[in-house]
Write a protein that holds these residues in place. Structure first.
Motif, PDB file in Angstrom:
ATOM      1  N   GLY A   1       0.803  -1.210   0.000  1.00 47.81           N
ATOM      2  CA  GLY A   1       0.000   0.000   0.000  1.00 47.81           C
ATOM      3  C   GLY A   1       0.837   1.261   0.000  1.00 47.81           C
ATOM      4  O   GLY A   1       0.330   2.354   0.179  1.00 47.81           O
ATOM      5  N   GLU A   2       2.156   1.125  -0.209  1.00 44.83           N
ATOM      6  CA  GLU A   2       3.016   2.293  -0.254  1.00 44.83           C
ATOM      7  C   GLU A   2       3.209   2.730  -1.698  1.00 44.83           C
ATOM      8  O   GLU A   2       3.306   1.903  -2.599  1.00 44.83           O
ATOM      9  CB  GLU A   2       4.388   1.991   0.365  1.00 44.83           C
ATOM     10  CG  GLU A   2       4.328   1.743   1.852  1.00 44.83           C
ATOM     11  CD  GLU A   2       5.685   1.363   2.415  1.00 44.83           C
ATOM     12  OE1 GLU A   2       6.552   0.977   1.612  1.00 44.83           O
ATOM     13  OE2 GLU A   2       5.867   1.460   3.624  1.00 44.83           O
ATOM     14  N   ILE A   3       3.277   4.035  -1.899  1.00 47.78           N
ATOM     15  CA  ILE A   3       3.575   4.573  -3.214  1.00 47.78           C
ATOM     16  C   ILE A   3       5.074   4.507  -3.400  1.00 47.78           C
ATOM     17  O   ILE A   3       5.825   5.183  -2.720  1.00 47.78           O
ATOM     18  CB  ILE A   3       3.097   6.031  -3.335  1.00 47.78           C
ATOM     19  CG1 ILE A   3       1.600   6.133  -3.039  1.00 47.78           C
ATOM     20  CG2 ILE A   3       3.408   6.584  -4.715  1.00 47.78           C
ATOM     21  CD1 ILE A   3       0.718   5.332  -3.948  1.00 47.78           C
ATOM     22  N   ASN A   4       5.559   3.653  -4.318  1.00 54.49           N
ATOM     23  CA  ASN A   4       7.000   3.569  -4.512  1.00 54.49           C
ATOM     24  C   ASN A   4       7.428   3.978  -5.914  1.00 54.49           C
ATOM     25  O   ASN A   4       8.575   3.848  -6.281  1.00 54.49           O
ATOM     26  CB  ASN A   4       7.512   2.152  -4.207  1.00 54.49           C
ATOM     27  CG  ASN A   4       6.719   1.097  -4.958  1.00 54.49           C
ATOM     28  OD1 ASN A   4       6.196   1.359  -6.038  1.00 54.49           O
ATOM     29  ND2 ASN A   4       6.609  -0.086  -4.400  1.00 54.49           N
ATOM     30  N   GLY A   5       6.498   4.488  -6.711  1.00 51.11           N
ATOM     31  CA  GLY A   5       6.852   5.057  -7.990  1.00 51.11           C
ATOM     32  C   GLY A   5       6.828   6.559  -7.870  1.00 51.11           C
ATOM     33  O   GLY A   5       6.202   7.105  -6.973  1.00 51.11           O
TER      34      GLY A   5
ATOM     35  N   MET B   1      -8.000   9.731  -6.108  1.00 48.73           N
ATOM     36  CA  MET B   1      -6.800   8.939  -5.858  1.00 48.73           C
ATOM     37  C   MET B   1      -5.628   9.809  -5.408  1.00 48.73           C
ATOM     38  O   MET B   1      -4.824   9.413  -4.562  1.00 48.73           O
ATOM     39  CB  MET B   1      -6.416   8.156  -7.115  1.00 48.73           C
ATOM     40  CG  MET B   1      -7.410   7.066  -7.502  1.00 48.73           C
ATOM     41  SD  MET B   1      -7.083   6.371  -9.126  1.00 48.73           S
ATOM     42  CE  MET B   1      -5.519   5.563  -8.848  1.00 48.73           C
ATOM     43  N   LEU B   2      -5.528  11.010  -5.984  1.00 48.88           N
ATOM     44  CA  LEU B   2      -4.383  11.867  -5.693  1.00 48.88           C
ATOM     45  C   LEU B   2      -4.553  12.718  -4.439  1.00 48.88           C
ATOM     46  O   LEU B   2      -3.557  13.179  -3.866  1.00 48.88           O
ATOM     47  CB  LEU B   2      -4.141  12.804  -6.880  1.00 48.88           C
ATOM     48  CG  LEU B   2      -3.485  12.188  -8.115  1.00 48.88           C
ATOM     49  CD1 LEU B   2      -3.520  13.162  -9.272  1.00 48.88           C
ATOM     50  CD2 LEU B   2      -2.055  11.779  -7.813  1.00 48.88           C
TER      51      LEU B   2
ATOM     52  N   TYR C   1      -0.874   4.452   0.912  1.00 53.50           N
ATOM     53  CA  TYR C   1      -2.069   4.674   0.092  1.00 53.50           C
ATOM     54  C   TYR C   1      -3.214   3.922   0.742  1.00 53.50           C
ATOM     55  O   TYR C   1      -3.221   2.691   0.775  1.00 53.50           O
ATOM     56  CB  TYR C   1      -1.821   4.178  -1.332  1.00 53.50           C
ATOM     57  CG  TYR C   1      -2.966   4.451  -2.274  1.00 53.50           C
ATOM     58  CD1 TYR C   1      -3.205   5.737  -2.736  1.00 53.50           C
ATOM     59  CD2 TYR C   1      -3.805   3.428  -2.689  1.00 53.50           C
ATOM     60  CE1 TYR C   1      -4.249   6.000  -3.590  1.00 53.50           C
ATOM     61  CE2 TYR C   1      -4.856   3.682  -3.548  1.00 53.50           C
ATOM     62  CZ  TYR C   1      -5.066   4.973  -4.000  1.00 53.50           C
ATOM     63  OH  TYR C   1      -6.110   5.231  -4.848  1.00 53.50           O
ATOM     64  N   THR C   2      -4.176   4.661   1.284  1.00 46.41           N
ATOM     65  CA  THR C   2      -5.221   4.049   2.114  1.00 46.41           C
ATOM     66  C   THR C   2      -6.499   3.723   1.349  1.00 46.41           C
ATOM     67  O   THR C   2      -7.429   3.167   1.930  1.00 46.41           O
ATOM     68  CB  THR C   2      -5.581   4.983   3.278  1.00 46.41           C
ATOM     69  OG1 THR C   2      -6.021   6.248   2.746  1.00 46.41           O
ATOM     70  CG2 THR C   2      -4.363   5.239   4.171  1.00 46.41           C
TER      71      THR C   2
END
Length: 206
Positions: free
Chosen positions: A21-25, A55-56, A148-149
């Motif tokens: 659930g982490e943003i890695n890009g 989403m953002l 990212y929840t």
């Protein structure tokens, strides 16, 4: 094992998101699946843009020209070449009235940067509800390791199960590899205690 995949919308927003659930890009970009439509400046469907806003929202970004972090509150209502704002004229002798200018023209004239990818797409709004600050997508990157929840899609859930599940033989091979890599038998500290660690599994009867 690479546990990231492209998380996106049809004709809309895409980025890399990890299984945790982490943003890695880092890159944020919009893409229209049909190059012919993109060439003619076709705009993403309203429904897709609304999904992108949701989403953002509340994610943090920074620009390539600054180390300042911003929190996204939404997207501009118009594309960069149409979205305008009032810019104060910097003239020490006579300040003058603010001029209205588009985001694209501002970057072309005052930042000497010609927008390409995000010219026909909305800007990120990183300001306040009554005082927006617009930044073109191509000049931003997402801050990594953000949680990212939002709920996962069916495709993401399937990917999560696929990446989390490990066959018994694969698990055993992974453990064997680690046992050989650590080579505990050659560790002087362990040997000084009189403890012996085998590099193979013990077979139990049962």
């Amino acid at each position: 094992m690479d546990t990231s995949w492209v998380m996106g919308l049809t004709n809309g927003l895409k980025w890399n998101s990890g299984l945790s659930g982490e943003i890695n890009g880092k890159k944020i970009f919009f893409r229209i699946s049909d190059p012919a439509k993109e060439k003619h400046g076709m705009y993403p469907p309203t429904g897709e843009l609304e999904k992108a806003r949701r989403m953002l929202r509340n994610l943090r970004v920074k620009t390539f020209t600054s180390i300042i972090e911003y929190k996204i509150i939404g997207l501009s209502e118009k594309r960069c070449r149409q979205q305008t704002f009032f810019m104060k004229q910097r003239n020490a002798d006579s300040p003058g009235e603010p001029i209205e200018i588009t985001i694209s023209d501002y970057y072309a004239k005052y930042r000497i940067y010609q927008l390409t990818v995000s010219h026909n797409y909305p800007c990120l709004d990183v300001g306040k509800p009554k005082r927006p600050i617009f930044i073109p997508l191509e000049l931003c990157e997402l801050i990594s390791l953000q949680c990212y929840t939002k709920s996962l899609s069916n495709l993401q859930r399937a990917k999560l199960v696929e990446q989390s599940r490990q066959k018994p033989e694969d698990r055993m091979n992974s453990l064997m590899h680690e046992m050989k890599r650590t080579n505990s038998a050659a560790d002087s500290l362990i040997n000084s205690t009189g403890i012996t660690i085998s590099n193979s599994f013990i077979q139990l009867e049962g």
